[in-house]
Design a protein around this motif. Sequence first.
Motif, PDB file in Angstrom:
ATOM      1  N   GLY A 210      -2.524   4.336 -12.826  1.00  0.00           N
ATOM      2  CA  GLY A 210      -2.876   3.648 -14.123  1.00  0.00           C
ATOM      3  C   GLY A 210      -2.460   2.130 -14.150  1.00  0.00           C
ATOM      4  N   ARG A 211      -2.437   1.772 -12.730  1.00  0.00           N
ATOM      5  CA  ARG A 211      -1.858   0.102 -12.728  1.00  0.00           C
ATOM      6  C   ARG A 211      -3.225  -0.706 -12.598  1.00  0.00           C
ATOM      7  N   ASP A 212      -3.303  -1.918 -13.111  1.00  0.00           N
ATOM      8  CA  ASP A 212      -4.066  -3.010 -12.926  1.00  0.00           C
ATOM      9  C   ASP A 212      -3.844  -3.554 -11.753  1.00  0.00           C
ATOM     10  N   SER A 213      -4.975  -3.698 -10.935  1.00  0.00           N
ATOM     11  CA  SER A 213      -5.152  -4.497  -9.604  1.00  0.00           C
ATOM     12  C   SER A 213      -5.744  -5.925  -9.669  1.00  0.00           C
ATOM     13  N   THR A 214      -4.687  -6.505  -9.290  1.00  0.00           N
ATOM     14  CA  THR A 214      -4.968  -8.151  -8.830  1.00  0.00           C
ATOM     15  C   THR A 214      -6.433  -8.449  -8.315  1.00  0.00           C
ATOM     16  N   PRO A 215      -6.858  -9.396  -8.245  1.00  0.00           N
ATOM     17  CA  PRO A 215      -8.261  -9.834  -7.498  1.00  0.00           C
ATOM     18  C   PRO A 215      -7.953  -9.456  -6.067  1.00  0.00           C
ATOM     19  N   GLU A 216      -6.940 -10.128  -5.216  1.00  0.00           N
ATOM     20  CA  GLU A 216      -6.440  -9.984  -4.043  1.00  0.00           C
ATOM     21  C   GLU A 216      -6.302  -8.264  -3.793  1.00  0.00           C
ATOM     22  N   GLU A 217      -5.912  -7.640  -4.597  1.00  0.00           N
ATOM     23  CA  GLU A 217      -5.565  -6.151  -4.358  1.00  0.00           C
ATOM     24  C   GLU A 217      -7.261  -5.527  -4.379  1.00  0.00           C
ATOM     25  N   LEU A 218      -8.050  -6.012  -5.222  1.00  0.00           N
ATOM     26  CA  LEU A 218      -9.172  -5.435  -5.475  1.00  0.00           C
ATOM     27  C   LEU A 218     -10.099  -5.586  -4.014  1.00  0.00           C
ATOM     28  N   ASP A 219      -9.623  -6.848  -3.670  1.00  0.00           N
ATOM     29  CA  ASP A 219     -10.570  -6.960  -2.109  1.00  0.00           C
ATOM     30  C   ASP A 219     -10.035  -6.027  -1.150  1.00  0.00           C
ATOM     31  N   TYR A 220      -8.623  -6.124  -1.140  1.00  0.00           N
ATOM     32  CA  TYR A 220      -8.029  -5.214  -0.146  1.00  0.00           C
ATOM     33  C   TYR A 220      -8.383  -3.769  -0.410  1.00  0.00           C
ATOM     34  N   ILE A 221      -8.472  -2.996  -1.498  1.00  0.00           N
ATOM     35  CA  ILE A 221      -9.038  -1.660  -1.734  1.00  0.00           C
ATOM     36  C   ILE A 221     -10.321  -1.609  -1.319  1.00  0.00           C
ATOM     37  N   ALA A 222     -11.182  -2.572  -1.650  1.00  0.00           N
ATOM     38  CA  ALA A 222     -12.624  -2.492  -1.088  1.00  0.00           C
ATOM     39  C   ALA A 222     -12.984  -2.138   0.295  1.00  0.00           C
ATOM     40  N   THR A 223     -11.930  -2.724   1.264  1.00  0.00           N
ATOM     41  CA  THR A 223     -12.055  -2.758   2.583  1.00  0.00           C
ATOM     42  C   THR A 223     -11.837  -1.112   2.944  1.00  0.00           C
ATOM     43  N   GLY A 224     -10.931  -0.290   2.335  1.00  0.00           N
ATOM     44  CA  GLY A 224     -10.797   1.170   2.484  1.00  0.00           C
ATOM     45  C   GLY A 224      -9.887   1.177   3.880  1.00  0.00           C
ATOM     46  N   ASP A 225      -9.346   0.132   4.017  1.00  0.00           N
ATOM     47  CA  ASP A 225      -8.601   0.324   5.456  1.00  0.00           C
ATOM     48  C   ASP A 225      -7.089   0.119   5.110  1.00  0.00           C
ATOM     49  N   PHE A 226      -6.430   1.185   5.096  1.00  0.00           N
ATOM     50  CA  PHE A 226      -5.129   1.271   4.562  1.00  0.00           C
ATOM     51  C   PHE A 226      -4.206   1.890   5.623  1.00  0.00           C
ATOM     52  N   PRO A 227      -3.064   1.782   5.835  1.00  0.00           N
ATOM     53  CA  PRO A 227      -2.133   2.359   6.957  1.00  0.00           C
ATOM     54  C   PRO A 227      -2.311   3.910   7.107  1.00  0.00           C
ATOM     55  N   HIS A 228      -2.594   4.445   6.128  1.00  0.00           N
ATOM     56  CA  HIS A 228      -2.506   5.989   5.971  1.00  0.00           C
ATOM     57  C   HIS A 228      -4.135   6.695   6.160  1.00  0.00           C
ATOM     58  N   THR A 229      -5.071   5.779   6.597  1.00  0.00           N
ATOM     59  CA  THR A 229      -6.523   6.166   6.872  1.00  0.00           C
ATOM     60  C   THR A 229      -6.781   6.150   8.227  1.00  0.00           C
ATOM     61  N   THR A 230      -7.736   7.129   8.811  1.00  0.00           N
ATOM     62  CA  THR A 230      -8.001   7.123   9.957  1.00  0.00           C
ATOM     63  C   THR A 230      -9.185   6.150  10.356  1.00  0.00           C
ATOM     64  N   LYS A 231      -9.915   5.889   9.246  1.00  0.00           N
ATOM     65  CA  LYS A 231     -11.096   5.075   9.040  1.00  0.00           C
ATOM     66  C   LYS A 231     -11.437   4.742   7.781  1.00  0.00           C
ATOM     67  N   PRO A 232     -12.106   3.760   7.579  1.00  0.00           N
ATOM     68  CA  PRO A 232     -12.253   3.035   6.144  1.00  0.00           C
ATOM     69  C   PRO A 232     -12.716   4.349   5.280  1.00  0.00           C
ATOM     70  N   GLY A 233     -12.009   4.379   3.977  1.00  0.00           N
ATOM     71  CA  GLY A 233     -12.303   5.403   2.942  1.00  0.00           C
ATOM     72  C   GLY A 233     -12.125   6.888   3.238  1.00  0.00           C
TER      73      GLY A 233
END
Length: 220
Positions: free
Chosen positions: A191-214
């Motif tokens: 339930g946290r608001d994301s900053t514009p920079e965070e939204l850009d990061y989230i849109a990539t789907g490329d996180f440390p815990h993912t094997t591939k985007p999304g």
Amino acid sequence: MHTQDHIPEDIVAFWFPDGDAPTADEHMRLWSWRMRGGANDEVIRRFSDLTTGAAAGELDHWADTPMGRLALILIFDQFTRSVWAGTPRAYAYDEKARDLCLEGLRNGHFDALENVWQKTAFKIPLEHCECADPADHLANLDIAIAIADRLIDEAPPHLRQVSVMGAGQPRKHRAVIARFGRHPHRNAVLGRDSTPEELDYIATGDFPHTTKPGVPSPDA
């Protein structure tokens, strides 16, 4: 099934069916099974009640032994992410897992573990647990990085390259925390608001815990 129906060794044996000297391919297959969602259904089926009991404090005495402490870390850092996936409760016990880890580093429980893959899992809460002060999380990540680097030398020769790869994981987490002060991919669930920079990061789907985007895994 009640909490008294399990002992710590049950949890550790389930999570680490590697044996004494797995091949590199088998070790990687099992690590992917553990950390990329393959174990989800079985965790939910076999250990939901146990996880709920642990969350209520019914298993706190397990922390008296190295194996029991490791089992609790697995429950609070991993099983919660399967049992309560997609809810704030999935992350609600990160601080408990982190504190169990830090205490175990101080009291010798970490050093008493049997192998590098157990030790690797033991330190993961230092990567996952967000802190009110991001500087504290960065300090924990520095500890995790130092441990991961040390485990390269402890690994059996045929698993050394796997440990080199594993040492990159806390560094990926550190880069995210250094940039954002938190894990932005959790914002919607928490339930946290994301900053514009965070939204850009989230849109990539490329996180440390993912094997591939999304494609998230339960260690998120």
